[in-house]
Write a protein that holds these residues in place. Sequence first.
Motif, PDB file in Angstrom:
ATOM      1  N   ASP A 115      54.015  54.649 -32.186  1.00  0.00           N
ATOM      2  CA  ASP A 115      54.637  55.881 -31.725  1.00  0.00           C
ATOM      3  C   ASP A 115      54.571  56.045 -30.201  1.00  0.00           C
ATOM      4  OD1 ASP A 115      55.804  58.358 -30.709  1.00  0.00           O
ATOM      5  OD2 ASP A 115      54.604  59.357 -32.485  1.00  0.00           O
ATOM      6  N   PRO A 116      55.796  55.526 -29.448  1.00  0.00           N
ATOM      7  CA  PRO A 116      55.318  55.694 -27.779  1.00  0.00           C
ATOM      8  C   PRO A 116      55.222  56.908 -27.154  1.00  0.00           C
ATOM      9  CG  PRO A 116      57.925  55.668 -28.607  1.00  0.00           C
ATOM     10  CD  PRO A 116      56.914  55.387 -30.104  1.00  0.00           C
ATOM     11  N   LEU A 117      55.346  58.062 -28.058  1.00  0.00           N
ATOM     12  CA  LEU A 117      55.135  59.529 -27.527  1.00  0.00           C
ATOM     13  C   LEU A 117      53.804  59.860 -27.634  1.00  0.00           C
ATOM     14  CD1 LEU A 117      58.054  61.588 -28.886  1.00  0.00           C
ATOM     15  CD2 LEU A 117      57.962  60.301 -26.770  1.00  0.00           C
ATOM     16  N   GLU A 118      52.747  58.984 -28.468  1.00  0.00           N
ATOM     17  CA  GLU A 118      51.433  59.374 -28.730  1.00  0.00           C
ATOM     18  C   GLU A 118      50.406  58.113 -28.361  1.00  0.00           C
ATOM     19  OE1 GLU A 118      48.721  61.720 -29.525  1.00  0.00           O
ATOM     20  OE2 GLU A 118      50.755  62.187 -30.353  1.00  0.00           O
ATOM     21  N   PHE A 119      51.092  57.086 -28.276  1.00  0.00           N
ATOM     22  CA  PHE A 119      50.261  55.954 -28.105  1.00  0.00           C
ATOM     23  C   PHE A 119      50.863  55.070 -26.782  1.00  0.00           C
ATOM     24  CE2 PHE A 119      49.498  56.602 -32.645  1.00  0.00           C
ATOM     25  CZ  PHE A 119      48.277  57.247 -32.507  1.00  0.00           C
ATOM     26  N   ARG A 120      51.144  53.822 -26.832  1.00  0.00           N
ATOM     27  CA  ARG A 120      51.533  52.996 -25.835  1.00  0.00           C
ATOM     28  C   ARG A 120      53.158  53.476 -25.569  1.00  0.00           C
ATOM     29  NH1 ARG A 120      50.001  46.505 -25.347  1.00  0.00           N
ATOM     30  NH2 ARG A 120      52.109  47.129 -24.141  1.00  0.00           N
TER      31      ARG A 120
END
Length: 488
Positions: A293-298
């Motif tokens: 999940d780009p909003l939470e991790f990378r």
Amino acid sequence: MSKIENQIFSSYQRNPDLYDEIYDKEGNIKDVYQKLFDIYGGHSIQDYINLNSKAKASFFNQGITFQVYGEDNVQEKIFPFDLFPRIIDTEEWEIIEKGSIQRAKALNLFLWDIYHDKKILKDNIVPLELITSSANYLDQMNGVNPSGGIYNHISGTDIIKHKDGKYYVLEDNIRCPSGVSYVICNRTALKRALFGVFNHYQTHTVTDYAENLLEQLESVKPKGVDIPNCVVITPGMYNSAFYEHSYLAKTMGVELVEGRDLFVENDFVYMKTIKGPEKVDVIYRRIDDAFLDPLEFRPDSALGVPGLFSAYKKGNVTLANAPGTGVADDKAVYTYMPEIIKYYLNEEPILNNVHTYHCSRPDELEYVLENIPELVIKPVDEAGGYGISIGNRLSEKEIEEVRKQVKENPRKYVAQPIMSLSVHPTYIDDTESFEQRHVDLRTFTILGKDKEFVLKGGLTRVALRKGNLIVNSSQGGGSKDTWVLKKQ
């Protein structure tokens, strides 16, 4: 060395210093292998070469491949398969199965604890710093309650048989353990090439894995869902295990998707279809945590789904395996497995650990630095056999390089004695003959809500290079069909 005479086995050299799985200490064929030995021995070497070629063609036609990541390029290869199967009798398998379930359950309880009450850390059974310093520990998972209380829905346990005849666990794999598709394809290839051999043995099936996996995934569906919609998410066709992703999706009868095929709306996950959005309830994910999940991790991840972790935290979708499970297959945590099993299950470990030195402990670091030639040095967070150094195979210069690496980052490394993996007769193309090769076994354990399943067979991996102890396909290894015998 002594020779065993029997047509295609006539050039087989048995080294009595190694634990050979089909010969006893006196060099006699073990009873469980006698019929198989006679059947195979009735073929000429040319017959076997032809059968071996058919098996390779079968793998090629089915697209059974894997990818090897080198320094300069990526190579796609046919998965090497040896037609001479490994047999595990009923009594031995019961030990392996019970031990695999025990470890999976203990690790699941451990994961729940470290992301909730942290009792094992407060009781100083496992050091707090060991967990918080793990690259795979996710602060975001604290307080998150996975559906059914399951984190490691699928566990891969790597087991060896040492020269003392006992089984030992080398490591636990509970992020995205791979290889199960090869188990099933090995059985199919062997049946096509030598179907008659199965008439002489009562073996458990391995083709029931997909239905059991789907059943267990459906058992951990989100609350309020009657008939869950399951999918397999893959990083795409260039991933080393893409064949497996597509195979499992097909055999489970579910969709294979990439991140771009899904979207999140109001904290629910949907799949794009030509008929419009379709809600997704369970995702068997083969994407690493950092890319989910780009909003939470990378934020630069193009593989994941924006908003997926938020939907997961709210219990609207199940992710298998759960994010953050990698902290429990950290090879430094492995050193505490006997204590973890006793702490949560109040049981003695069924399967032994290999004695392991963790280099973050000053006294053990000193021992490791002084004894590298007698040890196997492993990075705690790598997979696929990458980064492993076997001390007695290293030059003086290489030993110094390993010593420097370990000194610079002790937390990153563990060390183990060089274990003598059991050997098994394996056909070698270059010599057109059978030779001793080291093998291990990866078992596959599935945890669902109030139920568990172990695939009766597992993946026997073979180190095809002479004397090599690293069996991973990425390091030149192959595999064998694994027969677990039914009770008579």
